[in-house]
Design a protein around this motif. Structure first.
Motif, PDB file in Angstrom:
ATOM      1  N   TYR A 183       3.475  -1.428   4.026  1.00  0.00           N
ATOM      2  CA  TYR A 183       3.110  -0.020   3.837  1.00  0.00           C
ATOM      3  C   TYR A 183       4.355   0.753   3.436  1.00  0.00           C
ATOM      4  O   TYR A 183       5.370   0.733   4.132  1.00  0.00           O
ATOM      5  N   ALA A 240       0.928  -3.403   9.825  1.00  0.00           N
ATOM      6  CA  ALA A 240       1.713  -3.825   8.656  1.00  0.00           C
ATOM      7  C   ALA A 240       2.775  -4.849   9.051  1.00  0.00           C
ATOM      8  O   ALA A 240       3.403  -4.748  10.112  1.00  0.00           O
ATOM      9  N   GLY A 296      -4.411   2.911   2.887  1.00  0.00           N
ATOM     10  CA  GLY A 296      -3.787   1.997   3.832  1.00  0.00           C
ATOM     11  C   GLY A 296      -4.800   1.213   4.644  1.00  0.00           C
ATOM     12  O   GLY A 296      -4.636   0.006   4.851  1.00  0.00           O
ATOM     13  N   SER A 303       0.836  -1.200   0.000  1.00  0.00           N
ATOM     14  CA  SER A 303       0.000   0.000   0.000  1.00  0.00           C
ATOM     15  C   SER A 303       0.868   1.246   0.000  1.00  0.00           C
ATOM     16  O   SER A 303       1.901   1.310   0.669  1.00  0.00           O
TER      17      SER A 303
END
Length: 400
Positions: A124, A158, A108, A101
């Motif tokens: 991320y 994440a 996100g 992302s």
């Protein structure tokens, strides 16, 4: 023994090449790095504006219609959500071993929730901290608090956070993300495009160039204010803005009031055209308004200028100013009209810089800036590093 299947990586981003923007270029080099390493890549992104030619690629590129503002940009929360909401359902229906992302945090959270439901890790790619930028904008406090909560959730859930610099990594850690899950992969520009040995733009008058995003937290109006002073000594000096952003209308009004006819706004242009304007400039303008919580930023504009051999005028303080000063990439000036005007006059007064095509003039620091960019600001190198980290994270079978 059966041959191991390539890792399936899905990259989710509202901007992707050939659209112009640092995020689009960064994700493109990440995908290139993933393909080099044998991954099976799918990119979920937005449909290009009408008439825009698309890339010819060997990976899967899925574009979806999106709302754009009057200038044709995907900018603003309504526009973001017009991509994010469909992306959530598309991600649920897409098989992947790991998902990547890009900001904003609205994208996100879509990636985070869909990954949790599908029990797969996500990465991320933190090019910046979104809520730090909000602190310098006219946004209600409740919105800032909500976005910070969303951004913190996305970062903590994440499997891996890729940071473009050590200062960004420190900001990520402040959200409670363990250091082992933060990897600094660097940043840069495409040095095959931003290079010194290609034609410069043709301009009748001497100029400075500002490229990329124009947001309130950058405070680029300081250059327009300084230009009024500079023109007392150099009456033909101009500024050319290339890009877009939420502060663009304010900058146009300021230019019309202070230096009518001396500031030109060219909109978003292809990277090769931006590079040509940088090569021909007396200096590349970069600013970060101090005290807005964004002094840790190292704008991509600095790397682009260095790769073209053009000196930077940096207005502000913090890591960007340090980058320019310690690596001799130009002049770091305080965020005042007088200091910025002095820096601009210094570059205009350089020996040999008396006419158009200024970047080709004798400049003792030019060769140093070019070599520094090749050694330290290659987006291709950071893309390969980021790709390796994504593939390593993809071996995880579930999100933390």
């Amino acid at each position: 023994m059966a041959e191991q299947k390539p890792l399936r990586v899905v990259v989710t981003t509202r901007l992707f090449a050939p659209e112009v923007g640092a995020a689009a270029f960064r994700l493109k080099t990440l995908v290139d790095g993933l393909m080099e390493k044998g991954a099976d890549v799918t990119v979920i992104t937005t449909k290009l504006p009408a008439g825009s030619p698309d890339l010819q690629v060997s990976y899967t590129l899925r574009r979806w219609p999106v709302l754009r503002d009057s200038g044709g940009y995907v900018r603003g929360y309504i526009q973001y959500l017009s991509f994010d909401i469909p992306a959530f359902f598309r991600l649920l229906a897409t098989r992947a071993d790991v998902v990547v992302s890009e900001p904003p945090p609205t994208t996100g959270i879509v990636v985070a929730l869909s990954s949790l439901l599908r029990r797969r890790p996500y990465v991320y790619y933190a090019a910046d901290i979104w809520t730090e930028a909000l602190s310098a904008m006219s946004v209600p406090g409740a919105v800032k608090a909500a976005m910070r909560a969303v951004e913190g959730f996305v970062l903590r859930k994440a499997a891996l956070v890729l940071a473009v610099s050590e200062p960004v990594a420190e900001k990520v850690a402040a959200f409670g993300v363990p250091g082992a899950r933060i990897k600094v992969v660097g940043n840069g520009v495409d040095t095959t495009v931003f290079r010194p040995d290609a034609p410069s733009a043709n301009a009748a008058k001497r100029y400075f160039v500002y490229t990329g995003t124009m947001s309130e937290w950058q405070g680029a109006g300081i250059f327009i204010e300084a230009l009024r002073t500079v023109r007392e000594e150099f009456p033909d000096a101009e500024i050319r803005f290339l890009g877009q952003g939420t502060d663009e209308d304010h900058l146009k009004d300021l230019a019309a009031a202070l230096v009518p006819g001396a500031v030109h706004f060219g909109g978003v242009v292809p990277p090769a055209e931006a590079a040509a304007w940088i090569r021909g400039a007396a200096g590349a303008l970069v600013s970060i308004k101090p005290g807005q919580g964004y002094d840790f930023a190292k704008p991509t504009k600095i790397y682009a200028a260095a790769a073209c051999g053009t000196p930077v005028v940096f207005a502000g303080r913090g890591d960007g100013a340090t980058l320019v000063t310690e690596n001799e990439l130009g002049i770091a000036a305080g965020y005042t009209t007088a200091a910025v005007a002095s820096a601009m006059r210094t570059l205009l007064a350089e020996p040999g810089l008396s006419g158009p095509g200024l970047a080709a003039a004798p400049d003792q620091g030019r060769a140093h800036r070019i070599q520094w960019a090749l050694d330290n600001a290659s987006l291709q190198a950071s893309g390969r590093l980021a790709a390796g980290e994504v593939l390593l994270a993809g071996t995880t079978t579930s999100s933390p």
